[in-house]
Design an enzyme around this catalytic site. Structure first.
Site, PDB file in Angstrom:
ATOM      1  N   LYS A  96     -16.389  55.675  28.737  1.00 30.63           N
ATOM      2  CA  LYS A  96     -16.134  56.108  27.361  1.00 30.63           C
ATOM      3  C   LYS A  96     -16.708  57.468  26.986  1.00 30.63           C
ATOM      4  CE  LYS A  96     -13.600  53.409  24.820  1.00 30.63           C
ATOM      5  NZ  LYS A  96     -12.850  53.704  23.595  1.00 30.63           N
ATOM      6  N   ASP A 144     -17.563  49.052  19.747  1.00 29.81           N
ATOM      7  CA  ASP A 144     -17.944  47.736  20.251  1.00 29.81           C
ATOM      8  C   ASP A 144     -18.936  47.887  21.395  1.00 29.81           C
ATOM      9  OD1 ASP A 144     -15.845  48.746  21.835  1.00 29.81           O
ATOM     10  OD2 ASP A 144     -14.429  47.550  20.661  1.00 29.81           O
TER      11      ASP A 144
END
Ligand SMILES: Cc1ncc(COP(=O)(O)O)c(C=O)c1O
Length: 407
Positions: free
Chosen positions: A80, A127
């Site tokens: 990410k 998340d």
């Protein structure tokens, strides 16, 4: 529209209707080049491994399986940061009136840049993995960050973001509402929102984030070439809001043209907003309602990213939804390689593609689905293990103790 529903495995599949045409603009090769160039200036940049699982491929009766192992990305255990870091760099370059094609990580952490930008604060909702990447990048560049998490976030993921330097707030909201909260706080406090999904009026940053993800795809394509593969025939892309899948698919379309691989989008059954959108009349954006509960925390998103959806809608061949046991099976398979195959430590959201491939190749009940995907002895499959064991407790429960057993 063909829909396959299997009562035993509880796996669902929907055929898309891609035009098999070239050109998914935003993730064009020139954007990927910018992202790769910037990432190589970051401290600790290294190409992550592409694991070649020959024995596994043989046991499934296909020609090849390659797994991009993102557990090694900047020591952050997930892909990410590629998106968050490139977006922060692009945002700072824009504020400074600099051309991103000439900006390096070191330039952005210089005292001069700090004095020109003052005490900027980056904010996001996550998340887990995206927030860790934003926190890490902000800290390395000498800025503050504030990260909002949805309810039920695993303690290990919360701690990892805090350790990366962010102020962390665990909310009692789901992911999509946490995104709205982060956007509101940015507005109220004058913070800079670095969100990995788009919404009306907020598209530039998520587009940069998607361009950042293309580094992972560009590396994989080059690694495949070095292994002597011309191109994969199939790629499985797991989706939360779909930004990662859209970015990688867009890159592959631009790279291979109309000959890009058959693409299967994979989601948890309880958070299948892309699947729902693909099945809707006029293929319009749909929300997944309900608790979004799944062990695949990174994929627990109820609202697709609109700019990613445009790519997924136009180019994906299939959309699948899976129960949690499919991810658990993928985690166990990648943790226990056959013969001399390398081991890949793959977390819940990283392993679902491997689990789905295994079930497709092993279960008679899914023969029709497998055949329609065109998976056979000539197939070369590319998987992205987008995270390592980001929740080590659950990883052990699954891999050691067989939690979430196969059906
Ligand atoms: C490990 C992992 N894989 C995949 C995804 C899905 O990415 P996207 O939300 O862009 O679809 C995420 C999102 O957080 C993730 O953390």
């Amino acid at each position: 529209m063909i829909e396959y529903l299997n009562e035993i495995t509880k796996i669902k599949a929907l055929a898309g209707s891609p035009g098999k045409k070239a050109g998914a603009g935003m993730t064009g090769l020139q954007h990927a080049e910018l992202a790769v160039r910037f990432h190589t200036t970051m401290p600790g940049y290294r190409v992550t491994p592409l694991a070649k699982l020959d024995q596994l491929a043989k046991s499934f009766g296909i020609a090849g399986i390659y797994v991009k192992d993102e557990s090694c990305r900047f020591g952050l255990n997930a892909f990410k940061v590629l998106g968050g870091a490139f977006a922060i760099a692009s945002l700072l370059a824009e504020k400074l009136g600099m051309d991103i094609s000439r900006v390096s990580f070191d330039m952005l952490r210089s005292g001069e840049v700090r004095s020109r930008l003052g005490d900027a604060v980056f904010v996001t909702a996550t998340d887990g993995n995206h927030g860790r990447g934003v926190a890490w990048t902000a800290e390395k560049l000498g800025f503050r960050s504030v990260v909002y998490l949805p309810k039920g976030a695993a303690a290990a993921r919360v701690d990892a973001i805090r350790e990366a330097g962010a102020e962390v707030i665990v909310t009692d909201l789901n992911y999509d509402d946490a995104v709205r909260l982060a956007a509101r706080m940015a507005e109220e406090k004058g913070w800079w929102l670095v969100q990995d999904t788009a919404f009306e009026g907020y598209e530039k940053v998520p587009a940069w984030i998607m361009q950042g993800y293309t580094t992972m795809a560009a590396e994989a394509v080059e690694q495949l070439r070095l292994y002597g593969e011309q191109r994969p025939t199939h790629v499985f892309l797991q989706a939360g809001v779909g930004s990662m899948a859209g970015a990688v698919l867009g890159y592959l379309v631009n790279r291979y043209g109309a000959d890009y691989p058959a693409t299967i989008i994979v989601e948890p059954e309880n958070a299948a907003c892309i699947y729902k959108s693909a099945g809707s009349e006029d293929k319009k954006l749909c929300k997944a309602e309900g608790s979004l509960e799944t062990i695949m925390a990174g994929l627990a998103c109820g609202e697709p990213c609109p700019i990613a959806w445009e790519i997924l809608r136009d180019y994906s061949d299939y959309y699948c939804t899976c129960p949690d046991y499919v991810a658990a099976k993928g985690m166990r398979i990648l943790a226990n390689p056959l013969g001399n195959d390398p081991k890949v430590v793959s977390g819940e959201s990283g392993a679902v593609g491997a689990g789905l491939l295994a079930i497709l190749m092993q279960n008679r009940e899914l023969a029709a689905m497998r055949d329609s995907f065109g998976l056979d002895e000539k197939s070369v499959v590319l998987l992205f293990s987008t995270e390592g064991n980001t929740d080590p407790g659950n990883y052990r429960d699954v891999v050691w103790d067989g939690k979430y057993p196969s059906v």
